[in-house]
Design a protein around this motif. Structure first.
Motif, mmCIF file in Angstrom:
data_model
loop_
_atom_site.group_PDB
_atom_site.id
_atom_site.type_symbol
_atom_site.label_atom_id
_atom_site.label_comp_id
_atom_site.label_asym_id
_atom_site.label_seq_id
_atom_site.Cartn_x
_atom_site.Cartn_y
_atom_site.Cartn_z
ATOM 1 N N VAL A 39 6.827 -10.394 -5.151
ATOM 2 C CA VAL A 39 5.543 -10.227 -4.472
ATOM 3 C C VAL A 39 5.285 -11.456 -3.495
ATOM 4 C CG1 VAL A 39 3.026 -9.747 -4.546
ATOM 5 C CG2 VAL A 39 4.643 -8.473 -6.131
ATOM 6 N N VAL A 40 5.050 -11.179 -2.386
ATOM 7 C CA VAL A 40 4.440 -12.439 -1.215
ATOM 8 C C VAL A 40 3.062 -12.238 -1.508
ATOM 9 C CG1 VAL A 40 4.395 -13.212 1.118
ATOM 10 C CG2 VAL A 40 6.568 -12.261 0.259
ATOM 11 N N ASP A 41 2.503 -12.971 -2.173
ATOM 12 C CA ASP A 41 1.160 -13.146 -2.687
ATOM 13 C C ASP A 41 0.194 -13.651 -1.577
ATOM 14 O OD1 ASP A 41 -1.072 -12.807 -4.160
ATOM 15 O OD2 ASP A 41 -0.587 -14.178 -5.925
ATOM 16 N N ASP A 42 -0.808 -12.900 -1.202
ATOM 17 C CA ASP A 42 -2.034 -13.406 -0.166
ATOM 18 C C ASP A 42 -3.119 -13.532 -1.261
ATOM 19 O OD1 ASP A 42 -2.617 -10.753 -0.780
ATOM 20 O OD2 ASP A 42 -2.792 -10.391 1.321
ATOM 21 N N GLY A 94 0.997 -1.372 -0.265
ATOM 22 C CA GLY A 94 0.073 -0.025 0.060
ATOM 23 C C GLY A 94 0.775 1.307 -0.142
ATOM 24 N N GLU A 95 2.211 1.184 0.220
ATOM 25 C CA GLU A 95 3.205 2.393 0.335
ATOM 26 C C GLU A 95 3.463 2.630 -1.030
ATOM 27 O OE1 GLU A 95 4.192 4.688 2.882
ATOM 28 O OE2 GLU A 95 2.107 3.953 3.436
ATOM 29 N N LEU A 96 3.412 1.785 -2.066
ATOM 30 C CA LEU A 96 4.063 1.943 -3.255
ATOM 31 C C LEU A 96 3.953 3.258 -4.117
ATOM 32 C CD1 LEU A 96 5.762 -0.040 -4.609
ATOM 33 C CD2 LEU A 96 3.763 -0.740 -6.184
ATOM 34 N N ARG A 138 4.058 -0.352 -15.591
ATOM 35 C CA ARG A 138 5.228 0.616 -15.707
ATOM 36 C C ARG A 138 6.558 -0.471 -15.983
ATOM 37 N NH1 ARG A 138 1.480 2.577 -12.706
ATOM 38 N NH2 ARG A 138 1.184 4.779 -12.292
ATOM 39 N N GLY A 139 6.252 -1.731 -16.617
ATOM 40 C CA GLY A 139 7.360 -2.491 -17.027
ATOM 41 C C GLY A 139 8.024 -3.242 -16.044
ATOM 42 N N ALA A 140 7.425 -3.554 -14.806
ATOM 43 C CA ALA A 140 8.242 -4.289 -13.929
ATOM 44 C C ALA A 140 8.018 -5.914 -14.332
ATOM 45 C CB ALA A 140 7.665 -4.006 -12.648
ATOM 46 N N ARG A 141 8.944 -6.400 -14.020
ATOM 47 C CA ARG A 141 9.107 -7.879 -14.115
ATOM 48 C C ARG A 141 8.437 -8.438 -12.894
ATOM 49 N NH1 ARG A 141 11.126 -12.267 -17.098
ATOM 50 N NH2 ARG A 141 11.621 -14.059 -15.862
ATOM 51 N N VAL A 142 7.392 -9.133 -12.675
ATOM 52 C CA VAL A 142 6.932 -9.374 -11.595
ATOM 53 C C VAL A 142 7.003 -10.913 -11.234
ATOM 54 C CG1 VAL A 142 4.722 -9.860 -10.071
ATOM 55 C CG2 VAL A 142 5.151 -7.610 -11.518
ATOM 56 N N LEU A 143 7.529 -11.252 -9.978
ATOM 57 C CA LEU A 143 7.448 -12.814 -9.597
ATOM 58 C C LEU A 143 6.968 -12.680 -8.299
ATOM 59 C CD1 LEU A 143 10.404 -11.906 -11.150
ATOM 60 C CD2 LEU A 143 11.382 -13.850 -10.009
ATOM 61 N N ALA A 148 -4.188 -5.358 -7.411
ATOM 62 C CA ALA A 148 -4.234 -4.108 -8.045
ATOM 63 C C ALA A 148 -2.853 -3.341 -8.081
ATOM 64 C CB ALA A 148 -5.158 -3.101 -7.311
ATOM 65 N N THR A 149 -2.008 -3.862 -6.905
ATOM 66 C CA THR A 149 -0.871 -3.358 -6.873
ATOM 67 C C THR A 149 -0.002 -4.014 -7.833
ATOM 68 O OG1 THR A 149 -1.033 -2.829 -4.234
ATOM 69 C CG2 THR A 149 1.389 -3.077 -5.387
ATOM 70 N N ILE A 150 -0.055 -4.966 -8.089
ATOM 71 C CA ILE A 150 0.651 -5.967 -9.031
ATOM 72 C C ILE A 150 0.573 -5.541 -10.412
ATOM 73 C CG2 ILE A 150 0.905 -8.128 -10.298
ATOM 74 C CD1 ILE A 150 0.480 -9.553 -7.603
ATOM 75 N N GLU A 151 -0.663 -5.081 -10.720
ATOM 76 C CA GLU A 151 -1.108 -4.312 -11.864
ATOM 77 C C GLU A 151 -0.415 -3.120 -12.027
ATOM 78 O OE1 GLU A 151 -2.364 -5.799 -14.646
ATOM 79 O OE2 GLU A 151 -2.125 -7.632 -13.384
ATOM 80 N N GLU A 152 -0.319 -2.441 -11.111
ATOM 81 C CA GLU A 152 0.508 -0.899 -11.270
ATOM 82 C C GLU A 152 1.920 -1.088 -11.544
ATOM 83 O OE1 GLU A 152 -0.191 0.916 -7.463
ATOM 84 O OE2 GLU A 152 -2.142 1.518 -7.948
ATOM 85 N N VAL A 153 2.616 -2.209 -10.950
ATOM 86 C CA VAL A 153 4.098 -2.139 -11.314
ATOM 87 C C VAL A 153 4.113 -2.662 -12.771
ATOM 88 C CG1 VAL A 153 4.654 -2.171 -9.020
ATOM 89 C CG2 VAL A 153 4.257 -4.245 -9.965
#
Length: 602
Positions: A515-518, A497-499, A533-538, A525-530
């Motif tokens: 991301v520690v996914d709960d 939430g601080e992102l 912006r081109g982030a590689r999400v794991l 929604a946070t994952i979609e935000e990053v």
């Protein structure tokens, strides 16, 4: 941190000393050395290096003093005073070369002692605080015994020390300590002293703990002085170290071995303590039901403490504050709060200093440690031993899991004793806690299968962002710490939430975000935000995550997780990711640079 070892009464002391030093390498060091006494020579023979212990081994084969000596001291140094150099490596000698000293700890009054000794004509050849001890002993030794000279010298010191002192003129060895761990033992192989039992474990079945201020001669019968009075040695303690604890076996490194031991650690803990969880476990502590918890630790231990405190908050509504041990003295604490103090070794200097401050404020102290005979265990009102077994890798893995499970057992027992949980609640929660061993085993297998394929795309990344929310946040923090420790790349952990309140500026195309996914909509929604912006999400979490850590009950007969405990199983994927990436980068995962296993100096 620094490791010291001493032995006497055995032929070929040099080989034994180097064998012992090799078992102290895991603590972290930047130089090493040894000194021995040789019959007929009043000067100590000294061998030092700024390379690894195996460099000493190669040189020992051509160094006759070490092959024939029957008494000596040895040391692995982690630099505090002075750069890494042969001159600053231990052992240090006095002006005559008669006295050789190895030291673990830090002397605080260095400047005044240095001025005093140089003013009296002593020649100092290093930048260290430790060399000063040899010269302090030298000025008394001509008029008294080595033991009395050591007693007089330590009266001049402020700080912390474990000392082994060799008088080569007589072959005598004297050891003492203050605020730094030291054990001694006798066996058929000789008489030994060490800062860590692991150094001498293959030769001894029992050992004795040297208390602060004790001075003893390393000789048969262990002549022992306490407050200047000759006393009987304290009772010996059985060593529980096994030979296999100190070897990698078939594993490529100790960290890989210790990651895989985590299900066994949980299962062993629950087999031992599970039946006692409840009033039976809590009552012997003699502690009242707290209304507030103060969590104190450093690094991984602090993260484990926060995970445990969150269980107390979720199940019992008990508020808590977490404080880095080094900040306790400067931080206001809640009067009457139960201080839960965590240290894997039980000898961490910052933690012990924090305990002094907490005692001064009349806080009851409950210790969570892996060492039942440590300074922390001896200073706390109540102790929970976490039963992780020896951990050789500098980066903590199985001790984190053991502290979380051990602390959770204490919390459940505390809530049962306080009437918050009834017997049926405890039975249900203990059953769920027992399932953690299987959850960890599944997570290890899943991480082994998924992580290696991810690493090639990450090796060139300069930095990483870790995200979690709620119970997952502390595990994200631990994952970021592991990656920093092992890969030497920056890694920041934030509440999801601080992102938008600053950290989002770090995200650019290709930035790895772990991301520690709960499974919550807010985290999605946070994952979609990053990602936008081109982030590689794991992600680490459910079966569909990049690194699975949980599975469905129907498919594999395992629980989906223990919600009230938090996603403890996710730490396995985080550990494996950090290790695999470090290996790909050519790092030494068991001995990360600049770090030490047991931080016995502040």
């Amino acid at each position: 941190m620094c490791g010291i070892v001493a032995c006497t009464g055995t032929p070929g002391a040099g080989r034994l000393l180097l064998d012992a030093l090799s078992r102290l390498e895991y603590r972290g060091y930047d130089s090493a050395g040894m000194a021995v006494s040789v019959t007929g020579d009043p000067r100590s023979a000294v061998l030092r290096t700024t390379f690894r212990v195996d460099d000493l081994q190669r040189r020992l084969d051509r160094w006759s003093p070490g092959l024939s000596a029957t008494a000596g001291v040895a040391h692995t140094r982690w630099a505090t005073h002075g750069e890494v150099s042969v001159d600053n490596a231990h052992p240090h000698t006095d002006c005559s070369g008669r006295v050789a000293v190895v030291h673990n700890g830090v002397i605080d009054n260095v400047l005044e002692l240095r001025a005093e000794l140089t003013g009296a004509g002593h020649t100092l050849t290093s930048q260290t605080d430790s060399e000063l001890v040899a010269h302090l002993i030298e000025r008394c030794l001509t008029q008294t015994s080595l033991r009395a000279a050591v007693e007089a010298a330590v009266q001049c010191l402020r700080g912390a020390w474990a000392l082994a002192v060799l008088d080569s003129a007589s072959g005598e060895l004297v050891v003492t300590c203050h605020g730094s761990p030291l054990v001694v033992a006798e066996s058929e192989q000789g008489v030994f002293a060490a800062s860590d039992l692991a150094a001498i474990a293959p030769w001894v079945d029992r050992y004795r703990i040297v208390e602060d201020g004790d001075v003893l001669q390393l000789a048969p019968g262990l002549p022992w002085w306490r407050e200047g009075v000759l006393v009987e040695p304290p009772s010996s303690v059985a060593s529980t170290l096994r030979g296999t604890d100190l070897t990698r076996g078939l594993h490529p490194d100790f960290m890989a071995k210790e990651i895989e031991q985590q299900p066994e650690v949980v299962a062993d803990f629950m087999a031992t303590w599970g039946p006692s969880i409840g009033r039976k476990l809590w009552s012997p502590f003699g502690l009242a039901m707290p209304r507030h918890l103060t969590i104190v630790g450093c690094g991984t231990s602090l993260h484990a403490g926060r995970a445990v405190a969150q269980v107390a908050a979720r199940l019992g509504g008990i508020p808590f504050t977490s404080i880095e041990a080094s900040e306790v003295a400067a931080t206001t604490t809640v009067p009457g709060s139960l201080a839960v103090v965590l240290s894997q070794s039980g000898e961490t200097a910052d933690v012990l200093r924090a305990v002094d401050a907490l005692h001064g404020r009349s806080h009851p102290i409950l210790a969570l440690t892996n060492n039942p005979h440590s300074a922390l265990a001896r200073r706390a009102q109540a102790v929970m031993i976490c039963r992780a077994g020896p951990e050789i890798g500098v980066a903590a893995t199985k001790t984190f899991t053991a502290q979380v499970v051990g602390g959770t057992a204490v919390v459940l027992s505390m809530l049962a004793a306080g009437g918050v949980l009834d017997r049926s609640d405890i039975h249900r929660l203990v059953t769920q806690l027992e399932s953690v061993a299987d959850l960890m085993a599944y997570a290890i297998g899943a991480a082994r299968g998924s992580v290696p394929d991810l690493v090639p795309a990450l090796v060139d990344s300069p930095g990483f962002v870790f995200l979690g929310r709620g119970p997952g946040r502390v595990f994200a923090d631990e994952g970021a710490l592991k990656l920093k420790e092992l890969t030497y790349r920056w890694a920041e952990s934030h509440a999801a939430g601080e992102l938008k309140h600053g950290p989002l500026a770090l995200i650019e195309h290709g930035t790895p975000v772990i991301v520690v996914d709960d499974g919550s909509d807010r985290l999605a929604a946070t994952i979609e935000e990053v990602r936008a912006r081109g982030a590689r999400v794991l992600s680490i979490g459910p079966e569909q995550a990049t690194i699975p850590a949980r599975t469905s009950t129907n498919a594999h007969g395992l629980a989906r997780g223990v919600d009230w405990l938090g996603p403890l199983e996710s730490v396995v994927g985080l550990q494996v990711l950090a290790r695999e990436l470090a290996v790909a980068l050519g790092r030494d995962v068991d001995k990360p640079r600049n770090l030490a296993k047991s931080v016995t100096v502040e």
